[in-house]
Design an enzyme around this catalytic site. Sequence first.
Site, PDB file in Angstrom:
ATOM      1  N   THR A   4      22.781  62.493  36.787  1.00  0.00           N
ATOM      2  CA  THR A   4      21.747  63.040  37.659  1.00  0.00           C
ATOM      3  C   THR A   4      21.162  63.497  37.980  1.00  0.00           C
ATOM      4  O   THR A   4      20.317  64.059  36.866  1.00  0.00           O
ATOM      5  CB  THR A   4      22.979  63.892  37.781  1.00  0.00           C
ATOM      6  OG1 THR A   4      23.098  64.721  39.312  1.00  0.00           O
ATOM      7  CG2 THR A   4      23.334  65.171  37.318  1.00  0.00           C
ATOM      8  N   CYS A  33      27.478  33.454  36.944  1.00  0.00           N
ATOM      9  CA  CYS A  33      25.740  33.892  36.537  1.00  0.00           C
ATOM     10  C   CYS A  33      25.397  32.947  36.370  1.00  0.00           C
ATOM     11  O   CYS A  33      24.813  33.548  34.673  1.00  0.00           O
ATOM     12  CB  CYS A  33      26.333  35.433  35.884  1.00  0.00           C
ATOM     13  SG  CYS A  33      24.317  36.245  36.224  1.00  0.00           S
ATOM     14  N   ASN A  65      19.826  65.791  40.549  1.00  0.00           N
ATOM     15  CA  ASN A  65      20.173  66.638  41.629  1.00  0.00           C
ATOM     16  C   ASN A  65      19.912  66.038  42.586  1.00  0.00           C
ATOM     17  O   ASN A  65      19.430  67.062  43.432  1.00  0.00           O
ATOM     18  CB  ASN A  65      19.967  68.006  40.639  1.00  0.00           C
ATOM     19  CG  ASN A  65      20.618  68.331  39.924  1.00  0.00           C
ATOM     20  OD1 ASN A  65      20.461  68.855  38.921  1.00  0.00           O
ATOM     21  ND2 ASN A  65      22.246  68.878  40.011  1.00  0.00           N
ATOM     22  N   THR A  76      25.744  66.744  42.143  1.00  0.00           N
ATOM     23  CA  THR A  76      27.114  65.006  42.532  1.00  0.00           C
ATOM     24  C   THR A  76      28.311  64.524  42.007  1.00  0.00           C
ATOM     25  O   THR A  76      27.726  63.697  42.279  1.00  0.00           O
ATOM     26  CB  THR A  76      25.800  63.607  42.406  1.00  0.00           C
ATOM     27  OG1 THR A  76      25.214  63.813  41.588  1.00  0.00           O
ATOM     28  CG2 THR A  76      24.309  64.195  43.645  1.00  0.00           C
TER      29      THR A  76
END
Length: 563
Positions: free
Chosen positions: A457, A190, A459, A469
């Site tokens: 979340t 990386c 939703n 979820t």
Amino acid sequence: MEEREGEVRWDGLCSRDAATRAAALDTIGQAVLRRSETIAPVAAVPPTRAADGLLVPAARDGLSEVLARLLMLSKRCPFPDVREKSEAILGGVQELGIRIPRPLGHGPSRFIPEKETIQVGNEDAMMHTLFADSFATLGRLDNVTLVMVFHPQYLESFLKTQHYLLQMDGPLPLHYRHYIGIMAAARHQCSYLVNLHVNDFLHVGGDPKWLNGLENAPQKLQNLGELNKMLAHRPWLITKEHIEQLLKTEENSWSLAELIHAVVLLTHYHSLASFTFGCGISPEIDCEGGHTFRPPSVSNYCICDITNGYHGVDEIHASPTGSIPVKMKCFSLLFKSTESVCEVEALMEKMKQLQECRDEEEASQEEMATRFEREKRESMFVCSSEDEESAPTRDVSRHFEDTSYGYKDFSRHGMHVPTFRVQDYSWEDHGYSLVNRLYPDVGQLLDEKFHIAYNLTYNTMAMHKDVDTSMLRRAIWNYIHCMFGIRYDDYDYGEINQLLDRSFKVYIKTVVCTPEKTTKRMYDSFWRQFEHSEKVHVNLLLVEARMQAELLYALRAITRYMT
């Protein structure tokens, strides 16, 4: 800020006080002007423009690095006064007949269109506070931050944890911390993270000779190489003997507190490399690959950019004769959009059906164990990359040993590793307290970060609102842990195959196990109708689940050594 940049000091720009920043900008402007004037007379007098742009390159006396940093500040500083003054300084240099840099690429991510990311200067008050905090701490607003800010609550926790690990009081000296970050990021080739921490390592007084290769670093850091490679690629192989070797090596031994600090840093940067590749993070503007001094061509693109992969397809304007391809593209997008809407609906229907099945009957413990073993076995056959294995470049590979050592599925070639049962050793009941005892407050910071990522979340699912979820988030988290041999006795692993399709599994396995092989095609191929913010959320789950999995194996080995 960096002694090697001579007269130019950047410290004052990180201040929240406008007067301090203004004074620093004046000093920087004068220093840059003095350097520029020593180069400008080489040009024709008065300075004229050649066909290929401004006549004089800025490579002398470190001026090119200074100009690249000013370019970064003009685009990425959260303070408007710094952005404007940096742009003005660059304009003044250009008027002297000296080439100034321009950015390469388009935005903080190669996978996400720039117009869909937060533009610096257009952020709301909460995001501005996060940006200002990050800039004040790091002296930059990096591309990782600009992508993570899709989820401000998580970003705040991430920045707080990273700041504590790198800059607050702790068992390891500052230059060791950045060098360990380099070692960890280099395991996945990386270069983005390696470049950032090379600069930070030098800034805190690290010995430049160490950067010529791990063999030039102190033996104590060299001894960490074995643990680094196992954590990154095969953490299930770590035993208490590996820990004992590090803690009992005479004058080069590690203390328990130092080792905990090192382990947390290694796992942090292994997982951050996953995020960097998983979200297609672009090079920083002031780093290699983030800018060029070559002038743009007539079409606004230089042939050298194109050959290096900076196509800028989204911004190439179609000619009048391009109307047919545009229509074809629209038709293709319409077809994919319709197909993807069906994909979202199908996933929601599966979640509904699974919930109904849960409510009706519960599988036996024997059946749950069988489903886990089946999923673990099947995960081995998910190909983690479409491409040939690539050899690490010398620039990055010199920071670690045994470049041939990589990810291997733990049950391949007849080798068997016992399942890691979370009920026997978990983060909540064992790892958290061990970290907090030996490196105070870090256990709490990590725990908060894990919980935010897992429970985050809004939703929503694509265009649908008011959706629970939690089932999907748990499936993603547990699938990652399953790939590491980690089992939750109370989870039905049959749900994973119902909720995660093959293209999604390929993406997950690649980002988690061999992130350097992640492609834009993989990113685009899963959840095609979902928002980019939702795909970034997936990456946050991958980052934290991977980090916790690595930590569990390392901390269990440390616990066994201690007992």
